[in-house]
Motif scaffolding. Structure first.
Motif, PDB file in Angstrom:
ATOM      1  N   UNK A 190       0.845  -1.195   0.000  1.00 26.88           N
ATOM      2  CA  UNK A 190       0.000   0.000   0.000  1.00 26.88           C
ATOM      3  C   UNK A 190       0.884   1.250   0.000  1.00 26.88           C
ATOM      4  N   UNK A 191       1.872   1.270   0.879  1.00 29.42           N
ATOM      5  CA  UNK A 191       2.783   2.413   0.943  1.00 29.42           C
ATOM      6  C   UNK A 191       3.556   2.552  -0.359  1.00 29.42           C
ATOM      7  N   UNK A 192       4.016   1.427  -0.922  1.00 26.81           N
ATOM      8  CA  UNK A 192       4.743   1.465  -2.191  1.00 26.81           C
ATOM      9  C   UNK A 192       3.889   2.043  -3.314  1.00 26.81           C
ATOM     10  N   UNK A 193       2.622   1.652  -3.368  1.00 27.23           N
ATOM     11  CA  UNK A 193       1.735   2.160  -4.423  1.00 27.23           C
ATOM     12  C   UNK A 193       1.552   3.667  -4.291  1.00 27.23           C
ATOM     13  N   UNK A 194       1.357   4.146  -3.073  1.00 29.10           N
ATOM     14  CA  UNK A 194       1.197   5.585  -2.876  1.00 29.10           C
ATOM     15  C   UNK A 194       2.499   6.330  -3.187  1.00 29.10           C
ATOM     16  N   UNK A 195       3.626   5.731  -2.846  1.00 28.36           N
ATOM     17  CA  UNK A 195       4.916   6.359  -3.162  1.00 28.36           C
ATOM     18  C   UNK A 195       5.107   6.460  -4.673  1.00 28.36           C
TER      19      UNK A 195
ATOM     20  N   UNK B  69       2.796   6.596  -6.920  1.00 25.23           N
ATOM     21  CA  UNK B  69       1.868   7.614  -7.408  1.00 25.23           C
ATOM     22  C   UNK B  69       2.449   9.012  -7.191  1.00 25.23           C
ATOM     23  N   UNK B  70       2.989   9.250  -6.005  1.00 25.10           N
ATOM     24  CA  UNK B  70       3.548  10.572  -5.700  1.00 25.10           C
ATOM     25  C   UNK B  70       4.761  10.886  -6.563  1.00 25.10           C
ATOM     26  N   UNK B  71       5.599   9.904  -6.822  1.00 29.04           N
ATOM     27  CA  UNK B  71       6.763  10.125  -7.687  1.00 29.04           C
ATOM     28  C   UNK B  71       6.303  10.472  -9.104  1.00 29.04           C
TER      29      UNK B  71
ATOM     30  N   UNK C 238       6.052   9.259  10.613  1.00 36.10           N
ATOM     31  CA  UNK C 238       7.440   9.303  10.121  1.00 36.10           C
ATOM     32  C   UNK C 238       7.870   7.970   9.518  1.00 36.10           C
ATOM     33  N   UNK C 239       7.388   6.864  10.065  1.00 38.01           N
ATOM     34  CA  UNK C 239       7.738   5.549   9.515  1.00 38.01           C
ATOM     35  C   UNK C 239       7.216   5.410   8.084  1.00 38.01           C
TER      36      UNK C 239
ATOM     37  N   UNK D  93       9.546   5.440   4.413  1.00 43.10           N
ATOM     38  CA  UNK D  93       9.461   4.447   3.345  1.00 43.10           C
ATOM     39  C   UNK D  93       9.174   5.118   2.006  1.00 43.10           C
ATOM     40  N   UNK D  94       8.341   6.142   2.024  1.00 45.69           N
ATOM     41  CA  UNK D  94       8.013   6.844   0.778  1.00 45.69           C
ATOM     42  C   UNK D  94       9.212   7.641   0.263  1.00 45.69           C
ATOM     43  N   UNK D  95       9.920   8.295   1.171  1.00 43.89           N
ATOM     44  CA  UNK D  95      11.098   9.080   0.766  1.00 43.89           C
ATOM     45  C   UNK D  95      12.181   8.185   0.188  1.00 43.89           C
ATOM     46  N   UNK D  96      12.303   6.975   0.704  1.00 43.98           N
ATOM     47  CA  UNK D  96      13.289   6.028   0.184  1.00 43.98           C
ATOM     48  C   UNK D  96      12.996   5.647  -1.264  1.00 43.98           C
TER      49      UNK D  96
END
Length: 191
Positions: A103-108, A110-112, A143-144, A148-151
């Protein structure tokens, strides 16, 4: 006389409408609490009474909300990880569980792909612990997810982090099912 009749009519209409919305809100809250209890029963791991989050991720607790549906159909499709906007956490933890990484990867991703899009990450905790501790824990949870998204290339300027601690519960109640629903990070895109 006409003004008095009009005033009485308006007051009756307001009371009638407010009564309906209260009943609907109460029914929705009770349904949410009942669902929370069902998840707790179905996913208990036996470790200190905590339940597994995989039970939440694989069941009715998908975190699918209409909050982000304005972005496009992929945010409304329950089969798309972008439709999930809630990341749940274990008791007293800010570690992201494996079930929520996609889920976090998909949102990341999308944001990229959409560098002008901004996301607010809201950290939450259940009611146990002091208010100060819960604010800090909510901050760690936000922050956690942000880390993950910033990475994955999401810029700092795209993310806003807020911790509400225990102040904005998803579900009211003092049982494990309610606690599970309140230990979370919410992903909310800005319009």
């Amino acid at each position: 006389m006409k003004i008095n009749n009009l005033l009485v009519f308006l007051l009756v209409a307001i009371f009638a409408l407010s009564g309906c919305s209260e009943d609907e809100a109460t029914d929705g809250l009770n349904a949410g609490q009942n669902a929370a209890s069902g998840i707790n029963d179905a996913s208990t791991s036996g470790l200190n009474g905590a339940s597994t989050l995989s039970g939440m991720a694989g069941s009715g607790y998908t975190g699918v909300t209409g909050n982000n549906a304005f972005l496009g159909p992929e945010f409304s499709d329950p089969n798309n990880p972008l439709s999930r906007s809630t990341i749940y956490f274990m008791l007293d933890s800010s570690d992201v569980q494996p079930d929520f990484i996609p889920v976090i990867n998909a949102h990341a991703q999308y944001l990229v792909a959409h560098p002008n899009q901004k996301l607010t990450l809201e950290g939450h905790a259940d009611e146990r612990g002091s208010p100060e501790y819960n604010i800090a824990l909510g901050d760690q949870r936000a922050k956690a997810v942000a880390g993950m998204m910033k990475a994955q290339g999401v810029s700092d300027g795209q993310l806003t982090l807020i911790s509400y601690g225990e102040e904005k519960p998803a579900v009211f109640g003092s049982d494990e099912g309610s606690y599970e629903r309140n230990r979370r990070a919410e992903l909310s895109y800005q319009r």
